[in-house]
Scaffold this active site. Structure first.
Site, mmCIF file in Angstrom:
data_model
loop_
_atom_site.group_PDB
_atom_site.id
_atom_site.type_symbol
_atom_site.label_atom_id
_atom_site.label_comp_id
_atom_site.label_asym_id
_atom_site.label_seq_id
_atom_site.Cartn_x
_atom_site.Cartn_y
_atom_site.Cartn_z
ATOM 1 N N TYR A 1 40.543 44.245 64.603
ATOM 2 C CA TYR A 1 39.693 43.180 63.200
ATOM 3 C C TYR A 1 40.848 42.508 62.385
ATOM 4 O O TYR A 1 42.256 42.818 62.221
ATOM 5 C CB TYR A 1 38.839 44.355 62.429
ATOM 6 C CG TYR A 1 39.603 44.504 61.331
ATOM 7 C CD1 TYR A 1 39.890 44.650 60.337
ATOM 8 C CD2 TYR A 1 39.891 46.622 61.068
ATOM 9 C CE1 TYR A 1 40.024 45.482 59.261
ATOM 10 C CE2 TYR A 1 40.861 47.397 61.022
ATOM 11 C CZ TYR A 1 41.101 46.525 59.899
ATOM 12 O OH TYR A 1 41.594 47.872 58.395
ATOM 13 N N CYS A 2 39.936 41.619 61.501
ATOM 14 C CA CYS A 2 40.532 40.653 60.713
ATOM 15 C C CYS A 2 40.111 41.024 59.431
ATOM 16 O O CYS A 2 39.184 41.780 58.651
ATOM 17 C CB CYS A 2 41.162 39.935 61.235
ATOM 18 S SG CYS A 2 40.314 38.336 62.103
ATOM 19 N N ARG A 3 39.776 39.477 59.047
ATOM 20 C CA ARG A 3 39.517 39.534 57.679
ATOM 21 C C ARG A 3 37.876 39.191 58.064
ATOM 22 O O ARG A 3 36.953 39.432 56.518
ATOM 23 C CB ARG A 3 39.976 37.890 56.811
ATOM 24 C CG ARG A 3 41.001 37.777 56.345
ATOM 25 C CD ARG A 3 41.782 36.282 56.447
ATOM 26 N NE ARG A 3 43.535 36.879 55.859
ATOM 27 C CZ ARG A 3 44.079 35.864 55.740
ATOM 28 N NH1 ARG A 3 44.147 35.011 56.108
ATOM 29 N NH2 ARG A 3 45.459 36.716 55.008
#
Length: 231
Positions: free
Chosen positions: A180-182
């Protein structure tokens, strides 16, 4: 209330709300808010993350500050910005949802530039939470390390995207990995999943980013003095 007084009140009131719209009428400023939703950042870091000259980033941040959407902290010669509160992220989240529902150009842009995403088998926050409880996946945070320290999903391992290829040996080759990221338009997780799959790992991407996870009321952790702290 007399008609002319009521009209003056309404004009002044809605003009104040319009300040928010004016502050959000620039794409760079919206992107700055998305990065700040990950945690506090210096002006220099924000400029780097958004591809802006420092002077331009500073000007945009001053506009956001004038609208009370961000707050500032000074430490020596450095200036750090953060969102005024969680409602600022929810404002951007609502704009995003309305745009996705009513602006066809947004869908066209996503289809054009993120066309490989449909092959990455996204997982929802609700499904991920259930699978974490059963210890069925490895959760991978591929954002920059300072953002991980400011707040991350429970049990997430921090391997920034730029370091992932050289640190693949830290990951189990037999357990599914969720990166996952932003947020939904951040491509760090897409690139991480593509890299992991190219090296024989089972990998998927989380549909949401950390701010969306937090907005759902799901728990997060922060790195305090080398230890994780639950929230």
């Amino acid at each position: 209330m007399k008609t002319e007084v009521k009209r003056t009140f309404k004009n002044r009131l809605y003009e104040q709300f319009a300040r928010l719209g004016k502050a959000l009428s620039n794409g760079h400023r919206i992107e700055l808010l998305e990065v700040l939703a990950q945690g506090e950042h210096s002006v220099e870091t924000l400029a780097q993350e958004t591809g802006l000259p420092v002077a331009n980033a500073s000007q945009h941040l001053q506009v956001l500050r004038a609208a009370q959407l961000v707050e500032v902290r000074r430490e020596g010669v450095y200036i750090y910005y953060r969102l005024a509160d969680e409602r600022v992220f929810r404002l951007w989240q609502t704009m995003r949802e309305v745009g996705e529902a009513h602006l066809a150009e947004i869908d066209r842009l996503v289809q054009t530039y993120l066309q490989d995403r449909r092959h990455l088998e996204p997982i929802s926050a609700v499904e991920l939470l259930a699978r974490l409880a059963k210890d069925e996946v490895i959760l991978l945070d591929v954002r920059p390390a300072p953002e991980y320290a400011a707040g991350h999903l429970p049990e997430a391992h921090s391997i920034p995207l730029a370091e992932l290829e050289t640190r693949l040996g830290e990951l189990s080759p037999t357990k599914e990995i969720v990166a996952y990221c932003r947020g939904p338009y951040c491509v760090f997780a897409d690139e991480a999943v593509a890299l992991l799959r190219a090296n024989g790992y089972q990998a998927r991407r989380l549909e949401e980013g950390l701010p969306d996870w937090r907005a759902l009321g799901f728990p997060i952790e922060r790195r305090i003095g080398g230890d994780n702290e639950n929230h």
